[in-house]
Design a protein around this motif. Structure first.
Motif, PDB file in Angstrom:
ATOM      1  N   TYR A   1     -38.845 -66.496 -53.184  1.00 20.52           N
ATOM      2  CA  TYR A   1     -37.877 -67.394 -52.559  1.00 20.52           C
ATOM      3  C   TYR A   1     -36.523 -66.704 -52.492  1.00 20.52           C
ATOM      4  O   TYR A   1     -36.231 -65.824 -53.299  1.00 20.52           O
ATOM      5  CB  TYR A   1     -37.693 -68.676 -53.391  1.00 20.52           C
ATOM      6  CG  TYR A   1     -38.920 -69.539 -53.494  1.00 20.52           C
ATOM      7  CD1 TYR A   1     -39.180 -70.529 -52.554  1.00 20.52           C
ATOM      8  CD2 TYR A   1     -39.812 -69.371 -54.547  1.00 20.52           C
ATOM      9  CE1 TYR A   1     -40.309 -71.335 -52.664  1.00 20.52           C
ATOM     10  CE2 TYR A   1     -40.941 -70.164 -54.658  1.00 20.52           C
ATOM     11  CZ  TYR A   1     -41.183 -71.145 -53.715  1.00 20.52           C
ATOM     12  OH  TYR A   1     -42.289 -71.936 -53.830  1.00 20.52           O
ATOM     13  N   VAL A   2     -35.718 -67.126 -51.564  1.00 18.46           N
ATOM     14  CA  VAL A   2     -34.339 -66.662 -51.477  1.00 18.46           C
ATOM     15  C   VAL A   2     -33.448 -67.881 -51.689  1.00 18.46           C
ATOM     16  O   VAL A   2     -33.628 -68.917 -51.056  1.00 18.46           O
ATOM     17  CB  VAL A   2     -34.047 -66.015 -50.110  1.00 18.46           C
ATOM     18  CG1 VAL A   2     -32.583 -65.627 -50.003  1.00 18.46           C
ATOM     19  CG2 VAL A   2     -34.940 -64.798 -49.901  1.00 18.46           C
ATOM     20  N   ASP A   3     -32.491 -67.758 -52.623  1.00 17.95           N
ATOM     21  CA  ASP A   3     -31.550 -68.829 -52.919  1.00 17.95           C
ATOM     22  C   ASP A   3     -30.150 -68.237 -52.832  1.00 17.95           C
ATOM     23  O   ASP A   3     -29.658 -67.634 -53.791  1.00 17.95           O
ATOM     24  CB  ASP A   3     -31.830 -69.401 -54.308  1.00 17.95           C
ATOM     25  CG  ASP A   3     -30.944 -70.582 -54.659  1.00 17.95           C
ATOM     26  OD1 ASP A   3     -30.307 -71.145 -53.739  1.00 17.95           O
ATOM     27  OD2 ASP A   3     -30.878 -70.941 -55.851  1.00 17.95           O
ATOM     28  N   GLY A   4     -29.542 -68.358 -51.663  1.00 18.77           N
ATOM     29  CA  GLY A   4     -28.242 -67.728 -51.457  1.00 18.77           C
ATOM     30  C   GLY A   4     -28.407 -66.222 -51.507  1.00 18.77           C
ATOM     31  O   GLY A   4     -29.164 -65.645 -50.736  1.00 18.77           O
TER      32      GLY A   4
END
Length: 80
Positions: A37-40
């Protein structure tokens, strides 16, 4: 997020090694699938758990016609 204090370099093929202590703590075994996942500006790795395509429930998921469905949603589908 909690920092582990562990720093690893990315190799020329884009790989990193997860330390054995971290794999044991997170119950990640050889050949386990990880979701990315990418979070920011952060990359998050999470142990993959198949979930229901309708409600997202990950408990007691069964494959049905190539899709993962929980018993409750399967029951609703069969009632149609």
């Amino acid at each position: 997020m909690k920092s582990t204090g562990i720093v690893r370099k990315v190799d020329e093929l884009g790989r990193i090694v997860l330390p054995i202590e971290l794999r044991r703590t997170m119950e990640i075994s050889e050949k386990d699938a990880l979701e990315i996942y990418v979070d920011g500006s952060s990359i998050v790795l999470r142990k993959y758990q198949p979930s229901c395509i309708f409600c997202g429930n990950a408990k007691n998921v069964v494959p049905y016609k190539g899709k993962n469905i929980c018993p409750a949603c399967l029951k609703q589908l069969q009632a149609l």
